[in-house]
Design a protein around this motif. Sequence first.
Motif, mmCIF file in Angstrom:
data_model
loop_
_atom_site.group_PDB
_atom_site.id
_atom_site.type_symbol
_atom_site.label_atom_id
_atom_site.label_comp_id
_atom_site.label_asym_id
_atom_site.label_seq_id
_atom_site.Cartn_x
_atom_site.Cartn_y
_atom_site.Cartn_z
ATOM 1 N N TRP A 1 0.868 -1.193 0.000
ATOM 2 C CA TRP A 1 0.000 0.000 0.000
ATOM 3 C C TRP A 1 0.898 1.234 0.000
ATOM 4 O O TRP A 1 1.610 1.484 0.971
ATOM 5 N N ILE A 2 0.867 1.954 -1.116
ATOM 6 C CA ILE A 2 1.751 3.113 -1.272
ATOM 7 C C ILE A 2 0.935 4.348 -1.624
ATOM 8 O O ILE A 2 0.060 4.310 -2.489
ATOM 9 N N ILE A 3 1.226 5.443 -0.925
ATOM 10 C CA ILE A 3 0.628 6.737 -1.277
ATOM 11 C C ILE A 3 1.770 7.663 -1.691
ATOM 12 O O ILE A 3 2.766 7.799 -0.978
ATOM 13 N N GLY A 4 1.636 8.291 -2.867
ATOM 14 C CA GLY A 4 2.638 9.253 -3.320
ATOM 15 C C GLY A 4 2.343 10.626 -2.734
ATOM 16 O O GLY A 4 1.184 10.993 -2.565
ATOM 17 N N LEU A 5 3.384 11.365 -2.389
ATOM 18 C CA LEU A 5 3.206 12.729 -1.879
ATOM 19 C C LEU A 5 3.803 13.716 -2.879
ATOM 20 O O LEU A 5 4.927 13.529 -3.337
ATOM 21 N N VAL A 6 3.040 14.761 -3.205
ATOM 22 C CA VAL A 6 3.536 15.761 -4.160
ATOM 23 C C VAL A 6 3.557 17.149 -3.537
ATOM 24 O O VAL A 6 2.786 17.444 -2.628
ATOM 25 N N THR A 7 4.440 17.985 -4.040
ATOM 26 C CA THR A 7 4.534 19.352 -3.529
ATOM 27 C C THR A 7 3.570 20.257 -4.271
ATOM 28 O O THR A 7 2.540 20.614 -3.762
ATOM 29 N N TYR A 8 3.910 20.608 -5.476
ATOM 30 C CA TYR A 8 2.943 21.342 -6.255
ATOM 31 C C TYR A 8 2.954 21.005 -7.724
ATOM 32 O O TYR A 8 2.858 19.821 -8.046
ATOM 33 N N GLU A 9 3.114 21.930 -8.571
ATOM 34 C CA GLU A 9 2.700 21.758 -9.967
ATOM 35 C C GLU A 9 3.252 20.536 -10.705
ATOM 36 O O GLU A 9 2.693 20.118 -11.689
ATOM 37 N N TRP A 10 4.329 19.996 -10.244
ATOM 38 C CA TRP A 10 5.023 18.988 -11.063
ATOM 39 C C TRP A 10 4.318 17.668 -11.042
ATOM 40 O O TRP A 10 4.859 16.652 -10.662
ATOM 41 N N ALA B 1 0.689 4.685 -12.121
ATOM 42 C CA ALA B 1 1.062 3.621 -13.061
ATOM 43 C C ALA B 1 2.086 2.679 -12.435
ATOM 44 O O ALA B 1 2.082 1.480 -12.682
ATOM 45 N N ALA B 2 2.972 3.238 -11.597
ATOM 46 C CA ALA B 2 4.016 2.425 -10.972
ATOM 47 C C ALA B 2 3.480 1.583 -9.817
ATOM 48 O O ALA B 2 4.173 0.698 -9.322
ATOM 49 N N GLY B 3 2.247 1.880 -9.387
ATOM 50 C CA GLY B 3 1.650 1.053 -8.348
ATOM 51 C C GLY B 3 1.193 1.760 -7.093
ATOM 52 O O GLY B 3 0.708 1.123 -6.159
ATOM 53 N N ALA B 4 1.343 3.101 -7.045
ATOM 54 C CA ALA B 4 0.805 3.821 -5.888
ATOM 55 C C ALA B 4 -0.718 3.765 -5.958
ATOM 56 O O ALA B 4 -1.298 3.800 -7.041
ATOM 57 N N LEU B 5 -1.341 3.669 -4.789
ATOM 58 C CA LEU B 5 -2.798 3.575 -4.760
ATOM 59 C C LEU B 5 -3.423 4.958 -4.909
ATOM 60 O O LEU B 5 -4.505 5.107 -5.444
ATOM 61 N N SER B 6 -2.723 5.971 -4.423
ATOM 62 C CA SER B 6 -3.239 7.325 -4.535
ATOM 63 C C SER B 6 -2.091 8.306 -4.374
ATOM 64 O O SER B 6 -0.976 7.930 -4.041
ATOM 65 N N VAL B 7 -2.411 9.561 -4.643
ATOM 66 C CA VAL B 7 -1.420 10.624 -4.520
ATOM 67 C C VAL B 7 -2.043 11.732 -3.685
ATOM 68 O O VAL B 7 -3.214 12.062 -3.867
ATOM 69 N N LEU B 8 -1.263 12.270 -2.765
ATOM 70 C CA LEU B 8 -1.792 13.296 -1.867
ATOM 71 C C LEU B 8 -0.866 14.503 -1.877
ATOM 72 O O LEU B 8 0.357 14.365 -1.834
ATOM 73 N N SER B 9 -1.471 15.673 -1.936
ATOM 74 C CA SER B 9 -0.689 16.906 -1.884
ATOM 75 C C SER B 9 -0.156 17.111 -0.462
ATOM 76 O O SER B 9 -0.884 16.959 0.504
#
Lengths: 210, 159
Positions: B86-95, B104-112
Amino acid sequence: MKQNCIRILVVDDHAMIRKGLTATIEPESDMEVVGSASTGKEAVEVFRATKPDVTIMDLTLTPEMSGTEAIRAIRRESSKARIIVLTAAKGDEDIHRALKAGAATYLLKDSLGDDLIPIIREVHAGGGTIPPYVARKVVDRLTQPYLTEREVEVMQLVARGLRNKEIAASLGVSELTCHGHMRSILAKLKVQDRTEAVTVAVRRGIIHLE
Amino acid sequence: VGNDRDLAGTLRVLAVNQNRIFREGLRIFIEAQPNVMAAGFVEDADAAVLLFAELRPDLTLVDLNLPSGSGIDAIRRIRGIDPDAWIIGLVTYEWDDRCREAIAAGALSVLSKDLIAEKLMPLIRTGPQVRQPASEGVESKSRWRSFVKAFLPHGSLRA
């Protein structure tokens, strides 16, 4: 409450960074976090209320007041305010504007190691070492052509997708004048077209996306 | 996938992020939540993969802004070790081209990152069994691509 300590205000829109900064600072016997804020406006209010010795300031805050604007406002409140910029913004123009607004030094979030605590002490004592990367960017800004205020205005409109005719109308100048600004901007940024100009302007911190 | 990650027990979280202040804040935040604990906090992708293999955390938070796309690579490698990780990606901003790559790599979701305090616990409570849409807070900030294509036709800028 700690005695004779450096009173610190922490400003960042990310809750995790505010928590992390507080956790990094609080163990120091000579430092205390006296306030925190998540927007520029709030930063100025909390500054007024707590009169901290040192303010740690992010630059990318809400659009109505950027970190640089908050630095300017705080320095207007108190010319003795000591401000450390701590940000992810790496553009030479970001650095130039923040230091010009009155920041004592400028630190990048990603390259910060154990040096935050000694830098707080140093800035509180009136110093403010500029990290090598930041110093390099200051020199870049000094040695490269930079955009005039008018040209920055033009770039903001270009980035919104306006054509020369619309930009000219918006600024109340002739289309020919606008064309001249555009040519000057492309030459200064060393780019071929408007798209590239916007990309470079964003990367250098000349204009910002919200 | 059954709910074998016992949410009544303690959920162990591994996080990888380059920024030590962020890591410290996240660790404190996570430790303050009921039934969640910080299993390991590391600063680069290689350490994250190694620690994942050793600790087998219930949830891994991967910073998508790690240098040279290594966050995406870490997600792929972790899923290689455990296809159900179970992986959640974390992003900063626009990128946020990376948001799609992370999914696509397998993260279940992405959170700002600026929404962690509000949104991480609800995501955790939802659990890993549902593929979560990509994702809270990301859409509103996903302007970079459209900006390059169309110069932000409706967006506003500040100097």
